[in-house]
Write a protein that holds these residues in place. Structure first.
Motif, short mmCIF file in Angstrom:
data_model
loop_
_atom_site.label_atom_id
_atom_site.label_comp_id
_atom_site.label_asym_id
_atom_site.label_seq_id
_atom_site.Cartn_x
_atom_site.Cartn_y
_atom_site.Cartn_z
N ILE A 179 0.84 -1.21 0.00
CA ILE A 179 0.00 0.00 0.00
C ILE A 179 0.87 1.25 0.00
O ILE A 179 0.69 2.15 -0.84
N PHE A 180 1.79 1.36 0.95
CA PHE A 180 2.57 2.59 1.08
C PHE A 180 3.64 2.75 0.00
O PHE A 180 3.82 3.84 -0.53
N LEU A 181 4.34 1.67 -0.32
CA LEU A 181 5.49 1.80 -1.20
C LEU A 181 5.13 1.69 -2.68
O LEU A 181 5.67 2.43 -3.50
N LEU A 182 4.19 0.81 -3.03
CA LEU A 182 3.83 0.68 -4.44
C LEU A 182 2.71 1.65 -4.84
O LEU A 182 2.87 2.45 -5.75
N ILE A 183 1.59 1.56 -4.13
CA ILE A 183 0.48 2.48 -4.44
C ILE A 183 0.89 3.91 -4.08
O ILE A 183 0.59 4.85 -4.80
N GLY A 184 1.61 4.06 -2.96
CA GLY A 184 2.07 5.38 -2.53
C GLY A 184 3.04 6.03 -3.50
O GLY A 184 3.14 7.25 -3.55
N ALA A 185 3.74 5.21 -4.28
CA ALA A 185 4.66 5.77 -5.28
C ALA A 185 3.88 6.50 -6.38
O ALA A 185 4.35 7.46 -6.95
N VAL A 186 2.65 6.04 -6.63
CA VAL A 186 1.81 6.67 -7.65
C VAL A 186 1.06 7.88 -7.07
O VAL A 186 1.01 8.95 -7.68
N THR A 187 0.48 7.71 -5.87
CA THR A 187 -0.36 8.76 -5.30
C THR A 187 0.40 9.77 -4.46
O THR A 187 -0.14 10.80 -4.11
N LYS A 188 1.64 9.49 -4.08
CA LYS A 188 2.44 10.30 -3.17
C LYS A 188 1.77 10.38 -1.80
O LYS A 188 0.73 10.98 -1.64
N VAL A 189 2.38 9.74 -0.82
CA VAL A 189 1.82 9.63 0.52
C VAL A 189 2.09 10.91 1.31
O VAL A 189 3.23 11.32 1.48
N VAL A 190 1.00 11.52 1.82
CA VAL A 190 1.11 12.71 2.63
C VAL A 190 1.56 12.33 4.04
O VAL A 190 1.02 11.39 4.62
N VAL A 191 2.53 13.03 4.56
CA VAL A 191 2.95 12.83 5.96
C VAL A 191 2.07 13.75 6.80
O VAL A 191 2.15 14.97 6.70
N ILE A 192 1.21 13.16 7.60
CA ILE A 192 0.28 13.95 8.42
C ILE A 192 1.05 14.73 9.46
O ILE A 192 1.83 14.16 10.22
N GLY A 193 0.82 16.02 9.51
CA GLY A 193 1.51 16.87 10.47
C GLY A 193 2.97 17.05 10.16
O GLY A 193 3.72 17.56 10.97
N GLY A 194 3.41 16.60 8.99
CA GLY A 194 4.80 16.67 8.62
C GLY A 194 5.11 17.96 7.93
O GLY A 194 6.12 18.35 7.55
#
Length: 194
Positions: A179-194
């Protein structure tokens, strides 16, 4: 209905009949946690979220995967303690309430603060992660608590409850990585509060 579908339905029905009370308890606490998380997020900002522009957002799939994995391992650790120490089974509910709270909180923050990017993250990254974690922890936790009275492991390397939870944790971490590394590579994962 084909044979695989019938056997999957049979396995699900068998699991639910064997662990009905535990599943209901964990599910109710997860839902209550979501509601409390939503109310908490809305109350903390007085109902008005400050929107962030895309330039002010921090992205980091690896960072989010690493820290979320640490929290997941801690949740499984609590369930291991509850399954292996007599009289501590009541603390198995804590990870479900916390997971629900985080789900509700992130839902509000992603929609209210991060706008369209947050909604995309919610749909494709965070919701699948939270639901996967809930399902793996619920299944592993229910079975582990069912085996808690069988903690005799003289002939085995691990107690049955620990072995079940380790398998569930491995599945959870693998799916989270996808989820985070493959799908997140496409959607760009937001770091909450980051």
């Amino acid at each position: 209905m084909n044979v695989r579908m019938k056997s999957a339905v049979f396995v699900i029905k068998d699991f639910l009949s064997a662990y009905k009370k535990t599943v209901i308890c964990f599910s109710v606490l997860f839902v209550v946690g979501i509601i409390v998380g939503i109310v908490s997020a809305v109350n903390s900002v007085g109902g008005v979220f400050e929107k962030l522009s895309r330039n002010d957002m921090t992205f980091g799939a690896v960072k989010v995967f690493f820290f979320s994995s640490l929290f997941v391992v801690a949740g499984y650790g609590v369930v291991v303690v509850s399954a292996c120490i007599r009289g501590m089974s009541f603390i198995a509910v804590v990870p479900f309430a916390v997971l629900g709270f985080m789900t509700g909180n992130y839902l509000c923050v992603l929609v209210g603060v991060y706008g369209g990017v947050g909604i995309m993250n919610l749909i494709f990254v965070y919701t699948p992660f939270f639901l996967t974690t809930f399902l793996c922890l619920m299944i592993g936790g229910s079975i582990a608590l069912g085996h808690s009275c069988k903690c005799d492991s003289k002939d085995k390397l691990l107690k049955p409850s620990v072995a079940v939870l380790l398998k569930a944790l491995c599945v959870n971490i693998i799916v989270s990585a996808v989820i985070f590394l493959l799908i997140g590579a496409v959607t760009k994962v937001v770091v909450i509060g980051g």
